[in-house]
Design a protein around this motif. Structure first.
Motif, PDB file in Angstrom:
ATOM      1  N   SER A   8       0.699  -0.943   0.147  1.00  0.00           N
ATOM      2  CA  SER A   8       0.467   0.197   0.163  1.00  0.00           C
ATOM      3  C   SER A   8       1.159   1.613   0.124  1.00  0.00           C
ATOM      4  O   SER A   8       0.664   2.301   0.146  1.00  0.00           O
ATOM      5  CB  SER A   8      -0.949   0.011   1.574  1.00  0.00           C
ATOM      6  N   SER A   9       2.457   0.897   0.327  1.00  0.00           N
ATOM      7  CA  SER A   9       2.900   2.492  -0.040  1.00  0.00           C
ATOM      8  C   SER A   9       4.011   3.187  -0.834  1.00  0.00           C
ATOM      9  O   SER A   9       4.640   3.325  -0.766  1.00  0.00           O
ATOM     10  CB  SER A   9       4.176   2.104   1.870  1.00  0.00           C
ATOM     11  N   ASP A  12       3.044   3.302  -4.136  1.00  0.00           N
ATOM     12  CA  ASP A  12       2.434   5.524  -4.912  1.00  0.00           C
ATOM     13  C   ASP A  12       3.259   5.894  -4.021  1.00  0.00           C
ATOM     14  O   ASP A  12       4.603   6.916  -4.562  1.00  0.00           O
ATOM     15  CB  ASP A  12       1.135   5.524  -5.090  1.00  0.00           C
ATOM     16  N   SER A  13       3.265   5.974  -2.916  1.00  0.00           N
ATOM     17  CA  SER A  13       4.184   7.147  -1.923  1.00  0.00           C
ATOM     18  C   SER A  13       6.069   6.545  -1.817  1.00  0.00           C
ATOM     19  O   SER A  13       6.753   7.117  -2.129  1.00  0.00           O
ATOM     20  CB  SER A  13       4.326   6.765  -0.708  1.00  0.00           C
ATOM     21  N   ASP A  14       6.235   5.319  -2.014  1.00  0.00           N
ATOM     22  CA  ASP A  14       7.480   5.215  -2.474  1.00  0.00           C
ATOM     23  C   ASP A  14       8.363   5.641  -3.657  1.00  0.00           C
ATOM     24  O   ASP A  14       9.123   6.078  -3.930  1.00  0.00           O
ATOM     25  CB  ASP A  14       7.677   3.662  -2.610  1.00  0.00           C
ATOM     26  N   GLN A  32       6.758   7.962  -5.668  1.00  0.00           N
ATOM     27  CA  GLN A  32       7.380   9.456  -5.306  1.00  0.00           C
ATOM     28  C   GLN A  32       8.459   9.899  -4.956  1.00  0.00           C
ATOM     29  O   GLN A  32       8.920  10.910  -5.786  1.00  0.00           O
ATOM     30  CB  GLN A  32       5.269   9.862  -4.535  1.00  0.00           C
ATOM     31  N   ASN A  33       8.501   9.854  -3.552  1.00  0.00           N
ATOM     32  CA  ASN A  33      10.503   9.697  -3.417  1.00  0.00           C
ATOM     33  C   ASN A  33      10.650   9.335  -4.521  1.00  0.00           C
ATOM     34  O   ASN A  33      12.073  10.440  -4.134  1.00  0.00           O
ATOM     35  CB  ASN A  33      10.149   8.433  -1.398  1.00  0.00           C
ATOM     36  N   ASP A  88       4.020  11.381  -8.584  1.00  0.00           N
ATOM     37  CA  ASP A  88       2.267  11.685  -7.704  1.00  0.00           C
ATOM     38  C   ASP A  88       1.786  11.425  -8.867  1.00  0.00           C
ATOM     39  O   ASP A  88       1.551  12.129  -9.675  1.00  0.00           O
ATOM     40  CB  ASP A  88       2.234  13.263  -7.379  1.00  0.00           C
ATOM     41  N   GLN A 105      -1.204   9.399  -7.654  1.00  0.00           N
ATOM     42  CA  GLN A 105      -3.159  10.836  -7.801  1.00  0.00           C
ATOM     43  C   GLN A 105      -2.516  11.861  -8.700  1.00  0.00           C
ATOM     44  O   GLN A 105      -3.880  12.384  -9.245  1.00  0.00           O
ATOM     45  CB  GLN A 105      -3.136  10.754  -6.142  1.00  0.00           C
ATOM     46  N   ASP A 106      -1.542  12.689  -7.887  1.00  0.00           N
ATOM     47  CA  ASP A 106      -1.548  14.522  -8.706  1.00  0.00           C
ATOM     48  C   ASP A 106      -1.605  13.892 -10.484  1.00  0.00           C
ATOM     49  O   ASP A 106      -2.150  14.181 -11.333  1.00  0.00           O
ATOM     50  CB  ASP A 106      -0.702  14.723  -8.254  1.00  0.00           C
TER      51      ASP A 106
END
Length: 228
Positions: A46-47, A49-51, A53-54, A59, A61-62
């Motif tokens: 579940s992490s 997308d954020s990973d 992005q990092n 992003d 979602q953006d």
């Protein structure tokens, strides 16, 4: 983006396994006393997308929000969504047996050794869902409505289990003489795609309802022995 979704899980699972197994390949000095310890690596999908992005600055979602806003400006509705859940875990239980043992090397000679055994457990489960919904309708004075309505839903499930018992044998000069491995692995994949299309124009309507899927699984049970 679909290619990234297919390849990233495989790469990360491989990285988890390599990271967890890396101490196994290291040859250390013969210990004065036997040791026992546990270690492991975990990842929560579940992490993802954020990973990403990092790491990449992208992003997801953006990006979806920007695409949907562009569709609104173009005069039709568009909804995009995706969700990835699951976890990958690798656990290792490592023990040493420093009592004298005798095995034969590649030449058939008896060699006195000590051993290090690693019990490796890998559990991986991944569920990915994606959806695309778009529609457009227009009615001009004196004519029949014209438009379309399209829904696309994709689902994928991936399961991997690995149980491995790995024993390496070293002599008093800390040289690797051989290794034994017992491996049990099970892989399962389930993929589904649903497409629902409605086209309307000139007083007529065309409907398309398409569903397809594929699933497969296999298991491997293997025993191997290496001698140097």
């Amino acid at each position: 983006m679909s290619t990234l979704r297919r390849t990233t899980p495989g790469l990360l699972v491989t990285l988890l396994l390599v990271t967890a197994l890396s101490p196994i390949a290291s040859v250390q000095a013969v210990p004065d006393e036997a040791s026992e310890y546990y270690y492991g690596v975990e990842y929560d999908w579940s992490s993802l997308d954020s990973d990403l992005q990092n790491v990449t600055g992208l992003d997801i979602q953006d990006l979806f929000t920007e695409i949907m806003a562009d569709a609104d400006e173009a005069g039709f509705n568009l909804d995009l969504g995706q969700l990835t859940t699951g976890a990958s875990n690798v656990y290792v239980h490592q023990t040493e047996d420093i009592t004298p043992q005798t095995i034969q090397d590649l030449e058939g000679n008896d060699v006195q050794v000590w051993s290090r055994t690693s019990d490796v457990v890998l559990r991986h489960g991944l569920l990915s869902n994606a959806i695309i919904m778009t529609d457009w309708s227009e009615t001009t004075f004196g004519s029949q409505p014209t438009g379309f309505d399209i829904d696309v839903i994709a689902e994928a499930e991936n399961v991997l289990t690995v149980d491995m018992l790995y024993t390496e044998y070293l002599n008093d000069q800390y040289q690797l003489i051989g290794a034994d491995m017992d491996l049990d692995m099970t892989v399962g994949n389930d993929m589904n795609l649903g497409i629902d299309i409605t086209l309307e124009g000139d007083g007529e309507e065309l409907n398309v309802d398409f569903d397809t899927g594929m699933d497969f699984s296999y298991s491997i049970a293997s025993q191997a022995e290496w001698r140097l």
